[in-house]
Design an enzyme around this catalytic site. Sequence first.
Site, mmCIF file in Angstrom:
data_model
loop_
_atom_site.group_PDB
_atom_site.id
_atom_site.type_symbol
_atom_site.label_atom_id
_atom_site.label_comp_id
_atom_site.label_asym_id
_atom_site.label_seq_id
_atom_site.Cartn_x
_atom_site.Cartn_y
_atom_site.Cartn_z
ATOM 1 N N ARG A 179 -9.391 17.057 5.181
ATOM 2 C CA ARG A 179 -10.067 17.308 3.808
ATOM 3 C C ARG A 179 -11.518 17.835 4.389
ATOM 4 N NH1 ARG A 179 -9.357 11.454 1.399
ATOM 5 N NH2 ARG A 179 -7.991 11.124 3.185
ATOM 6 N N ASN A 234 0.927 -1.169 -0.100
ATOM 7 C CA ASN A 234 0.035 -0.018 0.023
ATOM 8 C C ASN A 234 0.954 1.337 0.090
ATOM 9 O OD1 ASN A 234 -1.756 1.910 0.409
ATOM 10 N ND2 ASN A 234 -2.615 1.094 2.534
ATOM 11 N N HIS A 274 -12.833 3.721 -0.342
ATOM 12 C CA HIS A 274 -12.883 2.952 0.763
ATOM 13 C C HIS A 274 -13.416 1.593 0.442
ATOM 14 C CE1 HIS A 274 -12.393 6.728 3.606
ATOM 15 N NE2 HIS A 274 -11.269 6.056 3.396
ATOM 16 N N GLU A 308 -8.191 -3.900 5.398
ATOM 17 C CA GLU A 308 -7.929 -3.781 3.991
ATOM 18 C C GLU A 308 -7.053 -4.457 3.141
ATOM 19 O OE1 GLU A 308 -7.878 0.344 5.354
ATOM 20 O OE2 GLU A 308 -9.204 0.994 3.543
ATOM 21 N N ARG A 359 -2.637 -2.213 -3.372
ATOM 22 C CA ARG A 359 -3.617 -1.473 -3.109
ATOM 23 C C ARG A 359 -3.485 -0.248 -4.271
ATOM 24 N NH1 ARG A 359 -5.717 1.836 2.079
ATOM 25 N NH2 ARG A 359 -7.773 2.437 1.239
#
Length: 394
Positions: free
Chosen positions: A239, A8, A179, A377, A91
């Site tokens: 964000r 990742n 996600h 994940e 990923r």
Amino acid sequence: MDALLVVNAGSSSLKFQLFGITDGGLGRQIKGQIGGIGTRPRLQAKGTDGAVLVDRNYETDDVRDLPAAIAAARDWLLTLEGFTLRAVGHRVVHGGPDYAAPVLINAQVLERLASYQDLAPLHQPNNLAPIRQAMAINPDVPQVACFDTAFHHGHPEEVNCYAMPRSYYDDGVRRYGFHGLSYEYIAERLREVAPKVAQGRVIVAHLGSGASMCALKDGHSIETTMGFTALDGLPMGTRPGQLDPGVVLYLILQRGMNAQAVSDLLYHEAGLKGLSGISNDMRDLLASDDPHAKLAIDHFIYRCGLNAGMLAAALGGVDAFVFTAGVGENSAPIRARIAAGLAWLGAELDTAANDAAATLISTPASRVALYVVPTDEELMIARHTLALLRTRQA
Ligand code: ADP
């Protein structure tokens, strides 16, 4: 032992995990990362028992960028004995309009993934860098791309379009959602934890430094709060979440900011960090008695409630609500406040269960079952990679 590597890659860190392939499936062996790329590079890795396998600092110049970090991680991984690498799962943030599932990478696929760089300029190039390097170094080891967008693929057009002229949609300006690997993992896990609920109408709140929610119907995504980019929806660490596009126009046209300055503001300086002026980390805000920290938390809670209402409308009611990721898994007070905002849907929190971070944290009388389900994940990527490896061998 046959093994799978999961990678990742971001701009400042490269995370990796090594899974052993056993008859029973997958067993995590090593979890590691190189953080501080270009600033204070540090390679750390632990075994599943928590034993530190490596903790090494590098000179900034030695690990200045992601390719250098990949090389450093590879050099360390090559010193490990007893593992035979069978595949690498990566990923990749964007699967564009095409990919509805993980894919085995070849030169053609890589070219197509590179064409999505415009859709995710901050993430996609970093995600592709280790793929290129791994393909060059070890062309015989299969590389698999697993996408953050894929789980949301297939939403009908009225769901994933913006009210813009048709040509923009055709050019890829769509609500992709992100996600997805986390939501897919939760959907699978929920089938084990609460099989009946898993078939119903479920909202999953992935509340980490990035945050979004997903509406699941029978384990499938039907709506999500992020859109064309991972800027939309809930307020996040840095964000802003949903923002009137008129604000962007104002910043450019009236304030004279250029595109890069607006991008930096929206990706790195807004959200909890911008609103509080203190920190992007929920723990710091919860520990602070500054009124701006309180404002940032109140805003986050309010927007979580508002977005949950939106997803409840998309689902036509809610059977369960699942908390996951850093904030969702670890913060009982934030969960309690979000749950209070779901009372109108019939949610009733079991305070003791919530404080204990039990899996089921609602009362027996609650009309919406509330759960805490840790996400994984990397395991999802490993599962996909193994599945593709097995189809290839079959
Ligand atoms: P990422 O998106 O980086 O994978 P994570 O899912 O690991 O993020 O979530 C990281 C965030 O979780 C941190 O920034 C922090 O705000 C939050 N967090 C972690 N532990 C707690 C806690 N005990 N209480 C509140 N927030 C927490």
